[in-house]
Design a protein around this motif. Structure first.
Motif, PDB file in Angstrom:
ATOM      1  N   GLU A   1      -3.719  -2.288   3.274  1.00 10.31           N
ATOM      2  CA  GLU A   1      -4.645  -2.585   2.345  1.00 10.31           C
ATOM      3  C   GLU A   1      -6.149  -1.757   2.652  1.00 10.31           C
ATOM      4  OE1 GLU A   1      -6.244  -3.900  -1.527  1.00 10.31           O
ATOM      5  OE2 GLU A   1      -4.140  -3.696  -0.622  1.00 10.31           O
ATOM      6  N   SER A   2      -6.462  -1.979   3.785  1.00 12.32           N
ATOM      7  CA  SER A   2      -7.712  -1.333   4.212  1.00 12.32           C
ATOM      8  C   SER A   2      -7.731   0.384   4.028  1.00 12.32           C
ATOM      9  CB  SER A   2      -8.056  -1.512   5.504  1.00 12.32           C
ATOM     10  OG  SER A   2      -7.003  -1.079   6.567  1.00 12.32           O
ATOM     11  N   ASP A   3      -6.616   0.926   4.113  1.00  8.06           N
ATOM     12  CA  ASP A   3      -6.520   2.258   3.783  1.00  8.06           C
ATOM     13  C   ASP A   3      -7.047   2.516   2.303  1.00  8.06           C
ATOM     14  OD1 ASP A   3      -5.494   3.287   6.314  1.00  8.06           O
ATOM     15  OD2 ASP A   3      -3.542   2.524   5.688  1.00  8.06           O
ATOM     16  N   LEU A   4      -6.690   1.727   1.234  1.00  2.00           N
ATOM     17  CA  LEU A   4      -6.881   1.788  -0.144  1.00  2.00           C
ATOM     18  C   LEU A   4      -8.519   1.429  -0.221  1.00  2.00           C
ATOM     19  CD1 LEU A   4      -3.704   0.522  -1.486  1.00  2.00           C
ATOM     20  CD2 LEU A   4      -4.109   2.691  -1.104  1.00  2.00           C
TER      21      LEU A   4
ATOM     22  N   ALA B   1       1.271   2.061   5.294  1.00  2.00           N
ATOM     23  CA  ALA B   1      -0.066   1.942   4.880  1.00  2.00           C
ATOM     24  C   ALA B   1      -0.553   0.569   4.780  1.00  2.00           C
ATOM     25  CB  ALA B   1      -0.285   2.593   3.709  1.00  2.00           C
TER      26      ALA B   1
ATOM     27  N   ALA C   1     -10.939   1.438   1.654  1.00  2.00           N
ATOM     28  CA  ALA C   1     -11.822   2.438   2.244  1.00  2.00           C
ATOM     29  C   ALA C   1     -12.387   3.354   0.775  1.00  2.00           C
ATOM     30  CB  ALA C   1     -11.229   3.177   3.431  1.00  2.00           C
ATOM     31  N   ARG C   2     -11.603   3.542  -0.079  1.00  2.00           N
ATOM     32  CA  ARG C   2     -12.038   4.477  -1.092  1.00  2.00           C
ATOM     33  C   ARG C   2     -13.075   4.179  -1.825  1.00  2.00           C
ATOM     34  NH1 ARG C   2      -6.480   6.771  -3.953  1.00  2.00           N
ATOM     35  NH2 ARG C   2      -5.619   7.468  -2.044  1.00  2.00           N
TER      36      ARG C   2
ATOM     37  N   ALA D   1       0.774  -1.158   0.068  1.00  2.00           N
ATOM     38  CA  ALA D   1       0.008   0.066  -0.005  1.00  2.00           C
ATOM     39  C   ALA D   1       0.972   1.369   0.032  1.00  2.00           C
ATOM     40  CB  ALA D   1      -0.919  -0.015   1.410  1.00  2.00           C
ATOM     41  N   ASP D   2       2.073   1.249   0.772  1.00  2.00           N
ATOM     42  CA  ASP D   2       2.939   2.269   0.653  1.00  2.00           C
ATOM     43  C   ASP D   2       3.198   2.576  -0.908  1.00  2.00           C
ATOM     44  OD1 ASP D   2       3.344   2.995   3.403  1.00  2.00           O
ATOM     45  OD2 ASP D   2       4.845   1.509   3.580  1.00  2.00           O
TER      46      ASP D   2
END
Length: 219
Positions: free
Chosen positions: A202-205, A200, A207-208, A152-153
């Protein structure tokens, strides 16, 4: 009376050209501002708004097609890198340069959350994520990619680089590849010093990709 075959072929060719212009314009417009009106896409593409609506009856359908196209091209780039049995770092870095050139990954992330996703888009996003993680881990296992960087980074670094642009023929593209080369130097193992803060995830991504209004519906 039926139209001659040559006329039908000419109309199909013109429709294909229009569709190509519309998608290219939509990438440019919505990468800069996903909330831009669809009329901006027609203007950028040099087509009438009626021609655009004949192909894409709503902005949401156009955004879904952009996401599908971006994810499909991203998946192709990742598969090509994983199929490369040569030097792990070279395969990885060449893949990232292709992704930045195609703006596929950043576009899919950029428009995520601006429309209601379909099941097929969800499957594509899941496949892209699995392939990206596989390539990331293979490069780390080869000792070429630093261990304190997450997949994710890298996605977010690529997204930042994709937004680099300046007027002039190919000026933005040249700078994007320059800054990617700089980022790759920082990503290569072992790294000069530890990175601050948590990576970062995966859930950070993902969420979009919640449906528009998801947060409001939770309140």
């Amino acid at each position: 009376m039926a139209l001659p075959r040559s006329s039908l072929g000419g109309r199909r060719a013109e429709a294909a050209r229009n569709d190509g212009r519309i998608l290219a314009a939509a990438r440019s417009v919505f990468l800069a501002d996903p909330s831009a009106p669809i009329a901006d896409v027609a203007k950028e593409a040099g087509v009438g708004i009626s021609a655009l609506y004949r192909r894409y009856p709503s902005k949401e359908e156009l955004l879904r097609e952009l996401a599908r196209d971006g994810l499909t091209r991203y998946i192709e780039d990742l598969r090509a890198a994983l199929a490369d049995e040569g030097d792990a770092w070279q395969a990885y870095s060449e893949c990232l340069h292709r992704v930045v050139d195609g703006q596929s990954q950043a576009l899919a992330q950029r428009v995520g959350g601006t429309f209601t996703p379909t099941e097929s888009l969800g499957r594509l996003a899941g496949e892209a994520s699995q392939l990206a993680v596989a390539l990331h881990r293979r490069t780390q296992d080869a000792g070429a990619l630093r261990e304190d960087v997450s997949p994710a980074d890298v996605v977010l670094v690529l997204e930042m680089i994709t937004f680099v642009d300046l007027p002039g023929p190919d000026r933005g593209r040249a700078l994007r590849h320059r800054y990617l080369a700089l980022a790759l130097q920082a990503l290569r193992a072992p790294g000069s010093e530890p990175l601050p803060g948590p990576a970062a995830v995966e859930s950070d991504l993902t969420a979009r990709w919640r449906e528009p209004g998801w947060e409001e519906s939770r309140k």
